[in-house]
Design a protein around this motif. Structure first.
Motif, PDB file in Angstrom:
ATOM      1  N   LEU A 308      17.667 -22.261 -55.792  1.00 20.35           N
ATOM      2  CA  LEU A 308      19.000 -22.952 -55.264  1.00 20.35           C
ATOM      3  C   LEU A 308      18.289 -23.010 -54.049  1.00 20.35           C
ATOM      4  O   LEU A 308      17.959 -22.041 -52.851  1.00 20.35           O
ATOM      5  CB  LEU A 308      20.337 -22.279 -55.300  1.00 20.35           C
ATOM      6  N   LEU A 309      18.415 -24.051 -53.254  1.00 19.87           N
ATOM      7  CA  LEU A 309      18.068 -24.688 -51.567  1.00 19.87           C
ATOM      8  C   LEU A 309      19.566 -25.358 -51.400  1.00 19.87           C
ATOM      9  O   LEU A 309      19.779 -26.552 -51.868  1.00 19.87           O
ATOM     10  CB  LEU A 309      16.578 -25.538 -51.481  1.00 19.87           C
ATOM     11  N   ASP A 310      19.612 -24.585 -49.816  1.00 21.36           N
ATOM     12  CA  ASP A 310      21.584 -25.902 -49.308  1.00 21.36           C
ATOM     13  C   ASP A 310      20.208 -25.744 -47.682  1.00 21.36           C
ATOM     14  O   ASP A 310      20.198 -25.092 -46.833  1.00 21.36           O
ATOM     15  CB  ASP A 310      21.626 -24.275 -49.528  1.00 21.36           C
ATOM     16  N   VAL A 330      17.633 -20.330 -51.355  1.00 16.65           N
ATOM     17  CA  VAL A 330      16.909 -20.615 -49.603  1.00 16.65           C
ATOM     18  C   VAL A 330      17.932 -21.545 -48.480  1.00 16.65           C
ATOM     19  O   VAL A 330      18.154 -22.693 -48.891  1.00 16.65           O
ATOM     20  CB  VAL A 330      15.779 -20.951 -49.961  1.00 16.65           C
ATOM     21  N   GLY A 331      17.970 -21.423 -47.532  1.00 18.79           N
ATOM     22  CA  GLY A 331      18.975 -22.210 -46.467  1.00 18.79           C
ATOM     23  C   GLY A 331      18.048 -23.115 -45.678  1.00 18.79           C
ATOM     24  O   GLY A 331      17.139 -22.201 -45.264  1.00 18.79           O
ATOM     25  N   ILE A 332      18.159 -23.782 -44.883  1.00 12.56           N
ATOM     26  CA  ILE A 332      18.288 -24.471 -44.103  1.00 12.56           C
ATOM     27  C   ILE A 332      18.609 -25.255 -43.273  1.00 12.56           C
ATOM     28  O   ILE A 332      19.871 -25.657 -43.817  1.00 12.56           O
ATOM     29  CB  ILE A 332      16.731 -25.767 -44.443  1.00 12.56           C
ATOM     30  N   ASP A 373      15.895 -24.945 -58.692  1.00 14.20           N
ATOM     31  CA  ASP A 373      16.791 -25.973 -59.745  1.00 14.20           C
ATOM     32  C   ASP A 373      17.889 -26.467 -59.173  1.00 14.20           C
ATOM     33  O   ASP A 373      18.410 -27.905 -59.869  1.00 14.20           O
ATOM     34  CB  ASP A 373      17.315 -24.675 -60.654  1.00 14.20           C
ATOM     35  N   ILE A 374      17.814 -26.328 -57.953  1.00 13.99           N
ATOM     36  CA  ILE A 374      19.508 -26.721 -57.411  1.00 13.99           C
ATOM     37  C   ILE A 374      19.046 -26.890 -55.473  1.00 13.99           C
ATOM     38  O   ILE A 374      19.145 -26.377 -55.280  1.00 13.99           O
ATOM     39  CB  ILE A 374      20.372 -25.935 -57.817  1.00 13.99           C
ATOM     40  N   VAL A 375      19.855 -28.649 -55.592  1.00 12.92           N
ATOM     41  CA  VAL A 375      19.465 -28.317 -54.081  1.00 12.92           C
ATOM     42  C   VAL A 375      20.810 -29.273 -53.616  1.00 12.92           C
ATOM     43  O   VAL A 375      21.437 -29.947 -53.725  1.00 12.92           O
ATOM     44  CB  VAL A 375      18.745 -29.452 -53.077  1.00 12.92           C
ATOM     45  N   ILE A 376      21.475 -28.143 -52.846  1.00 12.32           N
ATOM     46  CA  ILE A 376      23.117 -28.336 -52.415  1.00 12.32           C
ATOM     47  C   ILE A 376      22.009 -29.326 -50.593  1.00 12.32           C
ATOM     48  O   ILE A 376      21.968 -28.507 -49.984  1.00 12.32           O
ATOM     49  CB  ILE A 376      23.427 -27.366 -51.282  1.00 12.32           C
ATOM     50  N   LEU A 377      23.374 -30.445 -50.073  1.00 10.44           N
ATOM     51  CA  LEU A 377      23.090 -31.315 -49.780  1.00 10.44           C
ATOM     52  C   LEU A 377      24.507 -31.668 -49.373  1.00 10.44           C
ATOM     53  O   LEU A 377      25.032 -32.199 -49.582  1.00 10.44           O
ATOM     54  CB  LEU A 377      22.343 -32.908 -49.862  1.00 10.44           C
TER      55      LEU A 377
END
Length: 448
Positions: A308-310, A330-332, A373-377
């Motif tokens: 997952l990317l946040d 992972v967070g940005i 698999d998943i991106v949180i915006l």
């Protein structure tokens, strides 16, 4: 129709800023402090190219959705705009506006949705308040929100939308500032010391932080006064001084110094403990944000195998609770201090499968070669940079979760992501994070 003229209109709609919409001889008129169903006499204040702006002179017939405001300065204060509207109807309006905006701007139809999420209360919900400081013509210290469309302070000793445990601070802190002889910053002359009073509370822990934003990093007597405050208020865990000498409307400066106690409060969110500092961005409605997190967890149905990317992760508000249910998170985030806090919060909760990158999403995202698999915006009100959307279309995560505080930019970005048929909008969940105001949050779910 001329400026200054009186017109009789019925309010038939509300615009995105919360003003009532009526018509006279085909001319659209925006009038604040109204609600659908009101029939009013309005005075025309301004004539614009496509609409006019008016002010209520008399309510001829009240809407069934109009209530008596529960705030004594609701007609003056610019902090809230909808104290005169029934709570349930506020929620209905917000839900309708989100869906209609997605249809009108995004071109979506047959949108699957659920009733709007709410917190536990429509009053007393705010966990943070930042008040400008001022001085009356008689020299008394004032604090409160600005009058609408002005920088004139409406002096407050309590606020019905902030956590009630913060109310005792308002009157007493003003008296203490007066007694200390600290000067108040003047926006015109740029002279004076104190600019803002900031209060933050942990809704679950009841711990409170008090911060003074000042142009003077050496505020005389602040150490002694901070000790007095810690003794007076049992829940106060820290007093800090934020240094902001710049000629700007930005509230917080880059330096925050701890005067007494600690520089953070503890909050419980999503079952995790978070350390929140005075300048940390954190959703102001803790309970509504937790309800939104619950919907995200339910819809994603995570099984521990996903990556997952946040993006726009802040201090890990969503990243860390979700990290417990995925293989890797992972967070940005562009703010370095927020990333530092996210790492601290991960360590605090024993979460070792979350990593964080500092920088803009449009810069960092294309550099990450891993497949998610998943991106949180969760972007700011302006929405996502086009580079971010193009990168997502290239990476093609199987699911995208878009959290938004601005339905118009959400609709624009979703339209771009879905225009070539790569993604489908499967569900939209509006959430009322800001009762008594026209602002609305929502989360949209996309899948390939």
């Amino acid at each position: 129709m001329q400026q200054g003229s009186l017109v009789e209109i019925e309010i038939t709609d509300l615009n995105h800023t919360g003003e009532g919409v009526g018509r006279s001889n085909g001319q659209v008129i925006f009038v604040p402090d109204t609600v659908i169903g009101d029939r009013i006499s309005a005075r025309i204040l301004h004539l614009k190219r496509h609409h006019a702006e008016g002010k209520i002179q008399k309510i001829l017939k009240e809407s069934p959705y109009r209530i008596r405001p529960r705030c004594i300065v609701a007609d003056k204060c610019g902090g809230c705009q909808w104290h005169h509207i029934d709570d349930n109807y506020q929620s209905q309006i917000k839900h309708y506006q989100v869906i209609e905006t997605l249809k009108r701007i995004g071109g979506f139809s047959d949108i699957e949705t659920s009733p709007i999420l709410t917190g536990t209360s429509s009053l007393g919900y705010r966990n943070k308040a930042t008040y400008p400081l001022g001085q009356s013509t008689t020299g008394n210290i004032q604090t409160g929100y600005y009058r609408r469309q002005s920088h004139h302070i409406v002096n407050l000793n309590q606020c019905p939308v902030q956590d009630p445990d913060l109310n005792p601070f308002l009157a007493e802190i003003k008296q203490d500032i007066q007694g200390r002889g600290w000067t108040i910053y003047n926006e015109t002359t740029h002279q004076g010391q104190l600019r803002h009073l900031a209060l933050r509370i942990g809704r679950k822990t009841k711990e409170i932080l008090l911060t003074l934003i000042t142009t003077d990093s050496q505020l005389s007597g602040i150490e002694e006064q901070a000790d007095i405050w810690l003794q007076r208020y049992p829940n106060l865990v820290g007093v800090t001084l934020n240094y902001n000498p710049t000629k700007t409307n930005v509230i917080f400066g880059k330096e925050t110094h701890t005067i007494a106690g600690r520089p953070y409060l503890r909050e419980i969110f999503g079952g995790l403990t978070f350390h929140l500092r005075p300048e940390t961005f954190f959703q102001v409605n803790t309970e509504a944000a937790e309800a939104l997190l619950g919907v995200i967890l339910e819809k994603l149905a995570l099984d521990g195998s996903q990556r997952l990317l946040d993006a726009y992760c802040g201090v890990g508000t969503f990243t860390l609770p979700l990290a417990q249910h995925v293989f890797e998170a992972v967070g940005i985030e562009v703010q370095e201090t927020a990333i530092q806090q996210a790492k601290e919060n991960a360590k605090l909760n024993g979460i070792d499968n979350a990593s964080f990158f500092t920088g803009t999403v449009e810069t960092i995202l294309p550099q990450i070669q891993d497949q998610f698999d998943i991106v949180i915006l969760d972007p700011p009100r302006k929405g996502c940079d086009r580079t971010v959307l193009d990168t997502l279309l290239s990476l093609q995560p199987s699911r995208i979760v878009y959290v938004s505080c601005q339905a118009a930019t959400l609709a624009r970005d979703l339209k771009y992501l879905c225009q070539e048929g790569k993604y489908q909008l499967t569900f939209v969940q509006p959430a009322d994070f800001f009762p008594q105001t026209p602002h609305v949050e929502c989360v949209a779910f996309l899948k390939i």
